[in-house]
Enzyme design. Structure first.
Site, short mmCIF file in Angstrom:
data_model
loop_
_atom_site.label_atom_id
_atom_site.label_comp_id
_atom_site.label_asym_id
_atom_site.label_seq_id
_atom_site.Cartn_x
_atom_site.Cartn_y
_atom_site.Cartn_z
N ASP A 150 -4.55 16.10 26.15
CA ASP A 150 -4.53 14.85 26.94
C ASP A 150 -3.30 14.78 27.85
O ASP A 150 -3.44 14.52 29.05
CB ASP A 150 -4.60 13.62 26.02
CG ASP A 150 -5.93 13.50 25.31
OD1 ASP A 150 -6.69 14.48 25.30
OD2 ASP A 150 -6.22 12.43 24.75
N PRO A 169 -11.92 3.70 29.82
CA PRO A 169 -12.31 3.06 28.55
C PRO A 169 -11.33 3.46 27.44
O PRO A 169 -10.89 4.61 27.37
CB PRO A 169 -13.70 3.63 28.27
CG PRO A 169 -14.22 4.03 29.60
CD PRO A 169 -13.03 4.46 30.41
O1 PMV Z 1 -11.94 12.49 21.30
P1 PMV Z 1 -10.58 13.03 21.41
O2 PMV Z 1 -10.03 12.96 22.82
O3 PMV Z 1 -9.63 12.50 20.40
O4 PMV Z 1 -10.71 14.61 21.21
C1 PMV Z 1 -10.40 15.33 20.06
C2 PMV Z 1 -10.61 16.78 20.30
C3 PMV Z 1 -10.57 17.63 19.06
O5 PMV Z 1 -10.83 18.97 19.46
C4 PMV Z 1 -11.61 17.19 18.07
C5 PMV Z 1 -9.20 17.56 18.38
C6 PMV Z 1 -8.06 18.22 19.15
O6 PMV Z 1 -6.89 17.88 18.83
O7 PMV Z 1 -8.27 19.08 20.00
#
Ligand code: PMV
Length: 327
Positions: free
Chosen positions: A158, A107
């Site tokens: 990621d 998604p």
């Molecule tokens: O929802 P996402 O995958 O954009 O996750 C962000 C995670 C945070 O901890 C809120 C920000 C980060 O850069 O780690």
């Protein structure tokens, strides 16, 4: 002909937001993948086709022309892939044209790392097609650089998960460590379909920290304890404890205003249906929840999340990072 490569999606199991302030987080790759097929062209264009988004467009040098879909949206989606492929072309030494076809079951815009997975897979496919030797480290670095330019998000979670796969313990000062997690992690992912902005959510957390520093610092300390306890629970294959820890983590995030009623609704539905624990994953404010569930309850939890208005699918931890599927 051509080369096909793929890379997995990610979920944050524990520690989102607190990780921005140096606390540890646990993330894992799941068995939803983005797949990218790259072929040679006989001109110098980079032509993109996303079968998922139904966008088609091409770059001739830096001029983008859309053939299908919204021009601005298509450019935003294709730009990071272009940057990554161009880094590979630079290593290759000769500018050649490529057809790049993106096909993803992750998604989009839901915090599951779809953009990093597409970029990691594109980098690997371009490397294999052009005979440019790329280690996993190289693919990670190219994906990270691209994410930094495009999203300004430097945590690297990621790109690391998409490239290396598996469960990873991450902390800003010590970096990424593979986690000893032989345990299967049966998860139901529930997508609220509510759009959110990671940047706005990070800002919201910062405001809470500024307004109530002593309280929110203690919330983060609790977050660290959750991660440390979870590392042991993984080693001991203790799913019940992991479920409890997910619930606590969710309510800590709720307490500082990071959740959303749609997330709470799906998480509650999952718990009522027998999930061992459920929490929001990623930035919050919308996006997805994850529910940990015993094998025999997975289907019930999946249906309960759907009945509560979410789109849901089951997912498992995968150790398969970026890989060449066809060459
Ligand atoms: O929802 P996402 O995958 O954009 O996750 C962000 C995670 C945070 O901890 C809120 C920000 C980060 O850069 O780690």
């Amino acid at each position: 002909m051509g080369v096909v490569a793929s890379a997995p999606a990610k979920i944050i199991l524990f520690g989102e937001h607190f990780v921005v302030y140096g606390e540890p987080a646990i993330v894992t790759a799941i068995d939803r993948r983005a797949s990218v097929k790259i072929q040679n062209r006989d001109d110098h264009k980079l032509r993109f086709h996303s079968t998922t988004l139904k966008y088609v467009g091409q770059f001739e040098k830096n001029v983008f022309k859309v053939e299908r879909g919204d021009e601005r949206e298509a450019r935003i989606k294709f730009e990071p892939v272009k940057q990554a492929v161009e880094s590979v072309l630079e290593k290759h030494g000769e500018r050649v044209g490529l057809d790049i076809e993106i096909n993803s079951s992750i998604p989009i815009g839901a915090g599951l790392g779809s953009s990093a997975a597409v970029v990691a897979a594109s980098t690997a496919a371009a490397g294999a097609l052009l005979n440019v030797k790329l280690s996993r480290e190289d693919i990670f670095r190219i994906t990270l650089e691209t994410e930094k330019i495009v999203h300004g998000n430097a945590s690297g979670i990621d790109p690391a998960v998409s490239t290396f796969g598996g469960a990873i313990l991450f902390q800003a000062d010590t970096g990424f460590k593979p986690l000893d997690a032989k345990v299967d992690v049966p998860i139901v992912v529930g997508d609220t379909g509510v759009e959110r902005s990671t940047k706005a959510q990070v800002e919201k957390f910062r405001t809470a920290l500024q307004e109530y520093p002593r309280i929110v610092e203690n919330v983060m300390r609790a977050g660290r304890e959750i991660v440390l306890r979870a590392v042991d629970a993984f080693k001991e294959n203790d799913l019940e404890t992991l479920g409890d820890l997910m619930n606590i983590n969710h309510f800590l995030l709720c307490g500082v205003g990071i959740s959303h009623e749609s997330l709470d609704r799906l998480a509650n539905a999952a718990r009522r249906a027998g999930a061992l624990g459920a929490k929001l994953t990623g930035a919050g404010g919308g996006g997805c929840v994850i529910a940990l569930s015993k094998e025999e309850k997975l289907q019930t939890v999946l249906e309960a999340i759907q009945a509560a208005g979410g789109r849901s699918f089951t997912a498992r931890k995968t150790d398969e990072g970026v890989r060449i599927d066809q060459s």
